[in-house]
Design an enzyme around this catalytic site. Structure first.
Site, PDB file in Angstrom:
ATOM      1  N   ILE A  90       0.827  -1.186   0.000  1.00  0.00           N
ATOM      2  CA  ILE A  90       0.000   0.000   0.000  1.00  0.00           C
ATOM      3  C   ILE A  90       0.874   1.253   0.000  1.00  0.00           C
ATOM      4  O   ILE A  90       2.099   1.174   0.111  1.00  0.00           O
ATOM      5  CB  ILE A  90      -1.005   0.008   1.169  1.00  0.00           C
ATOM      6  CG1 ILE A  90      -0.306  -0.268   2.493  1.00  0.00           C
ATOM      7  CG2 ILE A  90      -2.109  -1.005   0.934  1.00  0.00           C
ATOM      8  CD1 ILE A  90      -1.258  -0.300   3.676  1.00  0.00           C
ATOM      9  N   THR A  91       0.248   2.406  -0.086  1.00  0.00           N
ATOM     10  CA  THR A  91       0.931   3.641  -0.489  1.00  0.00           C
ATOM     11  C   THR A  91       1.956   4.161   0.501  1.00  0.00           C
ATOM     12  O   THR A  91       3.142   4.284   0.174  1.00  0.00           O
ATOM     13  CB  THR A  91      -0.123   4.726  -0.773  1.00  0.00           C
ATOM     14  OG1 THR A  91      -0.955   4.269  -1.840  1.00  0.00           O
ATOM     15  CG2 THR A  91       0.539   6.036  -1.174  1.00  0.00           C
ATOM     16  N   PHE A  92       1.527   4.541   1.697  1.00  0.00           N
ATOM     17  CA  PHE A  92       2.471   5.171   2.613  1.00  0.00           C
ATOM     18  C   PHE A  92       3.606   4.232   3.017  1.00  0.00           C
ATOM     19  O   PHE A  92       4.772   4.649   3.027  1.00  0.00           O
ATOM     20  CB  PHE A  92       1.727   5.706   3.846  1.00  0.00           C
ATOM     21  CG  PHE A  92       1.205   7.111   3.666  1.00  0.00           C
ATOM     22  CD1 PHE A  92       0.764   7.559   2.426  1.00  0.00           C
ATOM     23  CD2 PHE A  92       1.140   7.989   4.728  1.00  0.00           C
ATOM     24  CE1 PHE A  92       0.281   8.846   2.245  1.00  0.00           C
ATOM     25  CE2 PHE A  92       0.661   9.289   4.566  1.00  0.00           C
ATOM     26  CZ  PHE A  92       0.234   9.717   3.326  1.00  0.00           C
ATOM     27  N   HIS A  95       6.060   4.037  -0.062  1.00  0.00           N
ATOM     28  CA  HIS A  95       6.774   5.282  -0.338  1.00  0.00           C
ATOM     29  C   HIS A  95       7.860   5.525   0.707  1.00  0.00           C
ATOM     30  O   HIS A  95       8.948   6.012   0.368  1.00  0.00           O
ATOM     31  CB  HIS A  95       5.802   6.458  -0.388  1.00  0.00           C
ATOM     32  CG  HIS A  95       5.178   6.654  -1.726  1.00  0.00           C
ATOM     33  ND1 HIS A  95       3.969   6.114  -2.069  1.00  0.00           N
ATOM     34  CD2 HIS A  95       5.616   7.304  -2.841  1.00  0.00           C
ATOM     35  CE1 HIS A  95       3.673   6.424  -3.319  1.00  0.00           C
ATOM     36  NE2 HIS A  95       4.667   7.153  -3.814  1.00  0.00           N
TER      37      HIS A  95
END
Length: 428
Positions: A90-92, A95
């Site tokens: 997933i994103t956070f 990143h």
């Protein structure tokens, strides 16, 4: 008795004391003063690195005939067959992995939503909560590229990257803006180019972030015309960036990545936790492609008995029993029970929230699933033309640190899988 020293001897004594005191003074200043930025002429000898994220961009989008600029960038440099995101995909979390080289279990950003009772008065983190996102305590378990670079004297400029809204370890990039999801892709590029116009040789590291493809993938699904249109729109912004760099005679090493892929989901593929365990035995901290679950007081045994038996389209574990291959389960922020849906399936706590689901796309599944594959393209003076075998996204961090000439911190990655893409001179 005081002995009067002749003037000439006194001058010699003062010179000696001054010589002896200068190293001490310089050392003391080095301990209390922040390191000064590297002079422009020193940075100018090393091409800047522009790290670009296209959220939710699958590598196979390059084959759809809508990304001429990305394909040209790959043809002039290196690309990977696939880059494997860290779990959860997933994103956070991913990143932050890309800019720390640490797995989510180690850097603490274990989800887009999470809880930490140590962080008061707001112990719950959501990516939509601006106050939480800007609270450095959620991010301080690791140190991202821009913080380490600034500490080592290399100035940085970040346009939207998870974490840049917070003063992590008390340090911010030299140039940054608070996240604005409404800012169009072209405007983001123009903003970055404008920063270069102000101080083109002062920044050694830039970030640029696009979320169009992720939004389209969620709303419509990865195999839809809308996803292709979003990919084309971001590709045009990449072309705008390349043209802007050329017009300014700026030679840069450009690294384009995504954080994860995207899988199709359907309302017909749902898992209801309240049909697996008694509704009064749990509360969900997260749900969707995975579920982070907390037992209600006195209900742990009941919940464990219900969740830990074989399930259809879902596997559940106590956090400490999550399979080792996920490298996930030790961080204090991970809930006591964790469930993972099969690709294409979604987990909901109850009927009310299940009814709100619509067809579209999702990510967060097993990070080795093909649908979760992420993008990697790199072009510039440091890179040679090659196609890399799949590698883990933790490996991007040591490569980036080498390119900008900053000593990396301890991390979970290795530059070795990326060496075939690097020219020897490019990392000097």
């Amino acid at each position: 008795m005081i002995r009067h020293t002749p003037v000439s001897d006194a001058r010699k004594l003062m010179r000696a004391l001054l010589v002896l005191s200068v190293p001490f003074f310089v050392s003391a200043c080095a301990q209390i003063a922040p390191q000064q930025p590297v002079p422009a002429e020193a940075v100018a000898g090393r091409p800047p690195v522009i790290l670009v994220s296209i959220d939710g961009f699958r590598p196979d989008y390059l084959t759809r005939g809508v990304t001429p600029n990305l394909n040209a960038l790959a043809a002039s440099g290196a690309r990977a067959e696939a880059m494997l995101p860290s779990f959860p995909s997933i994103t956070f979390p991913n990143h932050y992995t890309l800019v720390t080289g640490l797995r989510p279990d180690h850097h603490g950003m274990i989800g887009n939503t999470m809880e930490d009772a140590r962080i008061l008065p707001n112990p719950r983190f959501k990516l939509s909560d601006r106050d939480a996102v800007g609270d450095r305590r959620w991010w301080d378990e690791a140190e991202p590229v821009w913080v380490t670079a600034e500490k080592q004297g290399v100035r940085t400029a970040t346009l939207f990257w998870p974490g840049t809204d917070a003063d992590i370890h008390g340090v911010r990039p030299s140039q940054w803006l608070p996240f604005d999801g409404k800012l169009p892709a072209d405007t983001r590029v123009d903003t970055l180019l404008g920063w270069m116009d102000k101080a083109p040789s002062h920044y050694g590291f830039y970030t640029l972030y696009f979320d169009d493809v992720d939004h389209a993938g969620h709303d419509f699904g990865p195999d839809t015309p809308q996803a292709g249109e979003a990919a084309a729109r971001v590709d045009a912004a990449i072309g705008r960036l390349l043209a802007g760099l050329k017009a300014r005679n700026i030679v840069a090493n450009i690294v384009v990545v995504s954080d994860h892929g995207m899988a199709s989901i359907s309302k017909q593929r749902q898992i209801r936790l309240d049909q697996v365990a008694p509704a009064d035995s749990f509360r969900t901290i997260t749900y969707g492609t995975s579920g982070g679950i907390q037992a209600q007081p006195g209900k742990e045994a009941v919940l464990a008995a219900a969740l830990l038996k074989p399930q259809q389209h879902m596997q559940c574990w106590r956090k400490e029993d999550i399979p080792a291959r996920y490298q996930f389960g030790h961080n204090a922020r991970i809930p006591p029970f964790f469930c993972l849906a099969d690709v294409g399936w979604m987990i909901f706590p109850d009927e009310e929230r299940a009814e709100k689901m619509r067809d579209g796309g999702a990510h967060g599944y097993d990070n080795t699933a093909p649908e979760m594959n992420a993008l990697f393209i790199a072009s510039g003076p440091a890179f040679t033309h090659t196609v890399l075998k799949p590698f883990d996204n933790v490996d991007v961090y040591p490569m980036v640190m080498s390119l900008i000439g900053v000593k990396p911190l301890a991390n979970d990655g290795s530059i070795t899988p990326l060496l075939p893409a690097l020219k020897t001179s490019g990392t000097q």
